[in-house]
Design a protein around this motif. Sequence first.
Motif, PDB file in Angstrom:
ATOM      1  N   GLN A 143      91.237-104.278 -30.518  1.00  0.00           N
ATOM      2  CA  GLN A 143      89.852-104.700 -30.255  1.00  0.00           C
ATOM      3  C   GLN A 143      89.792-106.158 -29.801  1.00  0.00           C
ATOM      4  OE1 GLN A 143      86.841-103.435 -33.154  1.00  0.00           O
ATOM      5  NE2 GLN A 143      88.397-102.244 -34.255  1.00  0.00           N
ATOM      6  N   ALA A 144      90.943-106.672 -29.361  1.00  0.00           N
ATOM      7  CA  ALA A 144      91.044-108.057 -28.893  1.00  0.00           C
ATOM      8  C   ALA A 144      90.673-109.049 -29.998  1.00  0.00           C
ATOM      9  CB  ALA A 144      90.177-108.268 -27.655  1.00  0.00           C
TER      10      ALA A 144
ATOM     11  N   ALA B  45      87.110-112.736 -38.681  1.00  0.00           N
ATOM     12  CA  ALA B  45      86.701-114.143 -38.698  1.00  0.00           C
ATOM     13  C   ALA B  45      87.020-114.846 -40.010  1.00  0.00           C
ATOM     14  CB  ALA B  45      85.206-114.247 -38.401  1.00  0.00           C
ATOM     15  N   GLY B  46      87.220-114.078 -41.072  1.00  0.00           N
ATOM     16  CA  GLY B  46      87.532-114.692 -42.360  1.00  0.00           C
ATOM     17  C   GLY B  46      88.963-115.198 -42.416  1.00  0.00           C
TER      18      GLY B  46
ATOM     19  N   ALA C 153      85.876-100.732 -47.315  1.00  0.00           N
ATOM     20  CA  ALA C 153      86.662-100.003 -46.325  1.00  0.00           C
ATOM     21  C   ALA C 153      86.867-100.882 -45.095  1.00  0.00           C
ATOM     22  CB  ALA C 153      85.938 -98.711 -45.946  1.00  0.00           C
ATOM     23  N   LEU C 154      88.031-100.817 -44.527  1.00  0.00           N
ATOM     24  CA  LEU C 154      88.308-101.623 -43.341  1.00  0.00           C
ATOM     25  C   LEU C 154      87.595-101.032 -42.120  1.00  0.00           C
ATOM     26  CD1 LEU C 154      92.118-102.458 -43.595  1.00  0.00           C
ATOM     27  CD2 LEU C 154      90.152-103.774 -44.412  1.00  0.00           C
ATOM     28  N   PRO C 155      86.959-101.888 -41.321  1.00  0.00           N
ATOM     29  CA  PRO C 155      86.257-101.410 -40.120  1.00  0.00           C
ATOM     30  C   PRO C 155      87.222-101.250 -38.943  1.00  0.00           C
ATOM     31  CG  PRO C 155      85.957-103.764 -40.344  1.00  0.00           C
ATOM     32  CD  PRO C 155      86.790-103.344 -41.517  1.00  0.00           C
TER      33      PRO C 155
ATOM     34  N   ALA D 107      84.367-105.334 -37.758  1.00  0.00           N
ATOM     35  CA  ALA D 107      85.688-105.815 -37.394  1.00  0.00           C
ATOM     36  C   ALA D 107      85.662-107.304 -37.084  1.00  0.00           C
ATOM     37  CB  ALA D 107      86.214-105.024 -36.198  1.00  0.00           C
ATOM     38  N   MET D 108      84.573-107.764 -36.447  1.00  0.00           N
ATOM     39  CA  MET D 108      84.479-109.174 -36.092  1.00  0.00           C
ATOM     40  C   MET D 108      84.325-110.042 -37.339  1.00  0.00           C
ATOM     41  SD  MET D 108      82.085-110.915 -33.161  1.00  0.00           S
ATOM     42  CE  MET D 108      82.903-109.887 -31.948  1.00  0.00           C
TER      43      MET D 108
END
Length: 295
Positions: A214-215, A191-192, A259-261, A186-187
């Motif tokens: 997840q902030a 970040a992209g 797949a999206l985290p 997710a991070m």
Amino acid sequence: MSEPDLNLLLTLDALLAEGSVAGAARRLRLSPSAMSRSLARLRDATGDPLLVRAGRGLVPSPRALELRERVGPLVQEALAALRPAAALDLARLEREFTLRTREGFVENFGAALLARVAAEAPGVRLRFVPKPDRDNEPLRNGSVDLETGIVGTTTGPELRAQALFRDRFVGAVREGHALSRGRVTAMRYAAGRHVAISRRSTGGGPVDDALAAQALKRDVAVTVSGFAEALALARGSDLIATVPERHTGTLRDGLVSFALPLALEPFTVALLWHPRMDGDAAHRWLRGIVREACA
């Protein structure tokens, strides 16, 4: 002035065809006295004797002869309108249907759908139009026969809906992009730099909501209105496009998908139509082959 009793048309048709009260009564399965009363009502309604005694029988008046040419076809048309529709003959069907979809639908499911139409109903033509918004008015006013979309709070409550397929969001990047290698977290995903897809001027969506839980927050470099535009930008840059997986299958050719985290539920793409088309046999056939093409 009271409205005339249209049931009298059946009585008049029988009387003019049989030329006698007894014959008309047998034809309509009524008693002779009931038929005599109906003839009296017809005379009041038309202001004409219609059938006049001549010896032991009845002869039609000039007005009755005039009406005989008109009433018979009129009654037959009315009876035909109230019968069940004739069986659908696909080989002879000539009709154009308009389908309203988002980009990706034609590219992924159009060929299979057209093959079915050509094989079963070669006289049928399909017209695909874009779906720039969620307004259901085209279904209501009849300018669109079918529409695909996600049933939500903006969907008209009177519309019919049937599931076509389940879908989920995936990420798509060019070959050689940092996210094309290794585990996508997710991070890393947040970040992209992203290309967002929105038909509204403001506001996020389920992806942004899942990141916020997840902030995290995406760095959205550009916003476009369609899947094809987003994927074209991802193909030619380091932007990340997030699109529905099944709906954009062929549009993602040459891209790396992942797949999206994120904790995102799959969603259902449905077929929508107005209930006035429920009983239309040709429309029912079209709905069936659309479902099968998307299966």
